[in-house]
Design a protein around this motif. Structure first.
Motif, PDB file in Angstrom:
ATOM      1  N   TRP A   1       0.811  -1.219   0.000  1.00  0.00           N
ATOM      2  CA  TRP A   1       0.000   0.000   0.000  1.00  0.00           C
ATOM      3  C   TRP A   1       0.846   1.273   0.000  1.00  0.00           C
ATOM      4  O   TRP A   1       1.975   1.286   0.497  1.00  0.00           O
ATOM      5  CB  TRP A   1      -0.861   0.062   1.257  1.00  0.00           C
ATOM      6  CG  TRP A   1      -1.912  -0.990   1.400  1.00  0.00           C
ATOM      7  CD1 TRP A   1      -2.311  -1.917   0.456  1.00  0.00           C
ATOM      8  CD2 TRP A   1      -2.699  -1.241   2.578  1.00  0.00           C
ATOM      9  NE1 TRP A   1      -3.297  -2.703   0.988  1.00  0.00           N
ATOM     10  CE2 TRP A   1      -3.557  -2.318   2.270  1.00  0.00           C
ATOM     11  CE3 TRP A   1      -2.768  -0.660   3.840  1.00  0.00           C
ATOM     12  CZ2 TRP A   1      -4.474  -2.822   3.202  1.00  0.00           C
ATOM     13  CZ3 TRP A   1      -3.675  -1.159   4.763  1.00  0.00           C
ATOM     14  CH2 TRP A   1      -4.515  -2.226   4.432  1.00  0.00           C
ATOM     15  N   ASN A   2       0.231   2.334  -0.497  1.00  0.00           N
ATOM     16  CA  ASN A   2       0.824   3.660  -0.375  1.00  0.00           C
ATOM     17  C   ASN A   2       0.287   4.281   0.915  1.00  0.00           C
ATOM     18  O   ASN A   2      -0.832   4.795   0.953  1.00  0.00           O
ATOM     19  CB  ASN A   2       0.447   4.503  -1.589  1.00  0.00           C
ATOM     20  CG  ASN A   2       1.313   5.727  -1.710  1.00  0.00           C
ATOM     21  OD1 ASN A   2       2.340   5.844  -1.033  1.00  0.00           O
ATOM     22  ND2 ASN A   2       0.926   6.661  -2.551  1.00  0.00           N
ATOM     23  N   ILE A   3       1.083   4.209   1.974  1.00  0.00           N
ATOM     24  CA  ILE A   3       0.595   4.620   3.295  1.00  0.00           C
ATOM     25  C   ILE A   3       1.789   5.025   4.169  1.00  0.00           C
ATOM     26  O   ILE A   3       2.883   4.500   3.996  1.00  0.00           O
ATOM     27  CB  ILE A   3      -0.216   3.457   3.931  1.00  0.00           C
ATOM     28  CG1 ILE A   3      -0.984   3.921   5.172  1.00  0.00           C
ATOM     29  CG2 ILE A   3       0.652   2.249   4.248  1.00  0.00           C
ATOM     30  CD1 ILE A   3      -2.107   2.985   5.576  1.00  0.00           C
ATOM     31  N   ASP A   4       1.565   5.971   5.076  1.00  0.00           N
ATOM     32  CA  ASP A   4       2.682   6.495   5.875  1.00  0.00           C
ATOM     33  C   ASP A   4       3.086   5.582   7.032  1.00  0.00           C
ATOM     34  O   ASP A   4       4.258   5.424   7.316  1.00  0.00           O
ATOM     35  CB  ASP A   4       2.318   7.876   6.429  1.00  0.00           C
ATOM     36  CG  ASP A   4       2.096   8.880   5.316  1.00  0.00           C
ATOM     37  OD1 ASP A   4       3.086   9.172   4.611  1.00  0.00           O
ATOM     38  OD2 ASP A   4       0.958   9.330   5.107  1.00  0.00           O
ATOM     39  N   LYS A   5       2.084   5.040   7.692  1.00  0.00           N
ATOM     40  CA  LYS A   5       2.420   4.189   8.842  1.00  0.00           C
ATOM     41  C   LYS A   5       1.344   3.133   9.037  1.00  0.00           C
ATOM     42  O   LYS A   5       0.158   3.416   8.867  1.00  0.00           O
ATOM     43  CB  LYS A   5       2.529   5.045  10.111  1.00  0.00           C
ATOM     44  CG  LYS A   5       3.296   4.368  11.244  1.00  0.00           C
ATOM     45  CD  LYS A   5       3.102   5.063  12.573  1.00  0.00           C
ATOM     46  CE  LYS A   5       4.135   6.135  12.836  1.00  0.00           C
ATOM     47  NZ  LYS A   5       4.125   6.584  14.253  1.00  0.00           N
ATOM     48  N   VAL A   6       1.786   1.911   9.360  1.00  0.00           N
ATOM     49  CA  VAL A   6       0.826   0.860   9.695  1.00  0.00           C
ATOM     50  C   VAL A   6       0.962   0.504  11.173  1.00  0.00           C
ATOM     51  O   VAL A   6       2.046   0.602  11.753  1.00  0.00           O
ATOM     52  CB  VAL A   6       1.022  -0.414   8.835  1.00  0.00           C
ATOM     53  CG1 VAL A   6       0.484  -0.206   7.434  1.00  0.00           C
ATOM     54  CG2 VAL A   6       2.482  -0.849   8.814  1.00  0.00           C
TER      55      VAL A   6
END
Ligand SMILES: [Zn+2]
Length: 367
Positions: free
Chosen positions: A274-279
């Motif tokens: 995914w294109n995401i900053d933090k999981v």
């Protein structure tokens, strides 16, 4: 001369070693400051501002840096709470139940938005496991636009750090092993009543690409295109949400399953793509009958799988599974030593004075 040379050498060695130790301690303090402690909390209807302020003060005093607040996607409630939390020194994330929208009065006006099982039954009225499992189809234009609209509404709120997606996946095709007895279930294979989304739009979109109908598949559990189609549908919602929050200068974060392969297997969620900053993987060892060191294993696995991506990982820890502060400390250190940038606790009310003391002391002792 010889003595002076020795003296110079000694001074040089002293300078080099003291520089190295200064550098090391600077690195440690940076690492310590960057290691973030958070907690998920749910807003309550009748709670007063004074009660919230007390709660926020309690978290801050216990070493918590950020709160992820579920307001049932009510931007007004969140906009009211953000300044209260920030005043106490806490960062705020807008926690949203994304694809599972329980009791959503707008979605419920559109029965066709809901995900459909392999048996042909819709989540609108036939809900898997529990009544609050009311999942929307991630492919259908209108249902995904609705979820993205909700993300946009939250992203507009001044002062939040991120929109935090939860339930950003399909319903569980396999439940965590410790929950199976509770539902009196055996799930040795993928069962059709828990397998989604076989709605008309998903089937038609899939057929356009792959020229086959999953309902005619000999064994959908090994039909990789069909699984990939669904992984991609969730990824597309996330990637679109990322673009939306970015426009508002906010970040995108998500609560996800323990590590990518496991998330893929259990809920059709492949978060390392995914294109995401933090999981914030929910590495809830008790749900899977695992021991505390598994928190280290799952954290390391997620961190490895994210290598080369811009995504950070904060380990989600389920407080009720611990018997003591010592165990909780062990869990925090497993997360830290395996590459997490923080730990996040579920949930705020479960953080007893003993656990908050442990968190504060563990934080102070981090190297
Ligand atoms: Zn569908």
């Amino acid at each position: 001369m010889r003595i002076i040379n020795h003296f110079v050498l000694f001074v040089l060695i002293f300078m080099v070693t003291s520089c190295a130790s200064t550098k090391k301690s600077e690195t440690s303090s940076v690492a310590r400051e960057n290691f973030t402690f958070g907690t998920w909390i749910t807003a309550e209807k009748d709670k007063s501002d004074a009660e919230y302020i007390n709660e926020f003060k309690k978290y801050k005093a216990g070493g918590i840096d950020e709160v992820l607040i579920n307001t049932n996607t009510d931007p007004k409630v969140l906009a009211h709470l953000v300044p209260l939390a920030k005043k106490e020194g806490l960062k705020v994330h807008a926690w949203i139940m994304a694809m599972n929208r329980p009791y959503d009065s707008i979605a419920l006006q559109h029965p066709e938005w809901y995900a459909v099982s392999k048996e042909g039954k819709s989540c609108y009225d036939t809900r898997p496991y529990v009544d609050y499992y009311q999942w929307l189809c991630p492919t259908r234009k209108e249902s995904r636009a609705y979820v993205l609209h909700l993300v946009d509404e939250l992203a507009k709120i001044d002062g939040i750090e991120s929109v935090h997606l939860d339930y950003i996946r399909f319903p569980d095709i396999f439940l965590p092993i410790s929950l199976l007895p509770k539902y009196n279930l055996v799930q040795d294979v993928e069962l059709p009543e828990y397998d989604f989304c076989y709605c008309d739009v998903c089937i038609a979109e899939f057929e356009k690409i792959h020229h086959k109908n999953p309902l005619k598949s000999h064994n959908t559990s090994i039909d990789m295109e069909w699984k990939q189609f669904r992984l991609n549908a969730i990824k597309k919602v996330v990637d679109d949400a990322y673009d939306i929050v970015q426009k508002h200068g906010k970040k995108l974060t998500a609560a996800v399953f323990p590590y990518p392969e496991m998330a893929d297997h259990m809920v059709r969620q492949r978060w390392d793509k995914w294109n995401i900053d933090k999981v914030y993987p929910m590495i809830y060892h008790g749900f899977y009958n695992e021991e505390i060191d598994w928190i280290g294993f799952a954290t390391a696995q997620g961190v490895k799988d994210l290598k080369g991506m811009h995504t950070e990982l904060s380990t989600g820890i389920y407080i009720p599974s611990f018997k003591s502060g010592a165990e909780l400390k062990e869990a925090i250190l497993y997360a830290k030593n395996n590459g997490a940038v923080g730990v996040t606790f579920f949930d705020g009310p479960a953080l007893t004075p003993e656990y908050l003391k442990t968190i504060k002391e563990t934080k102070a002792g981090l190297k």
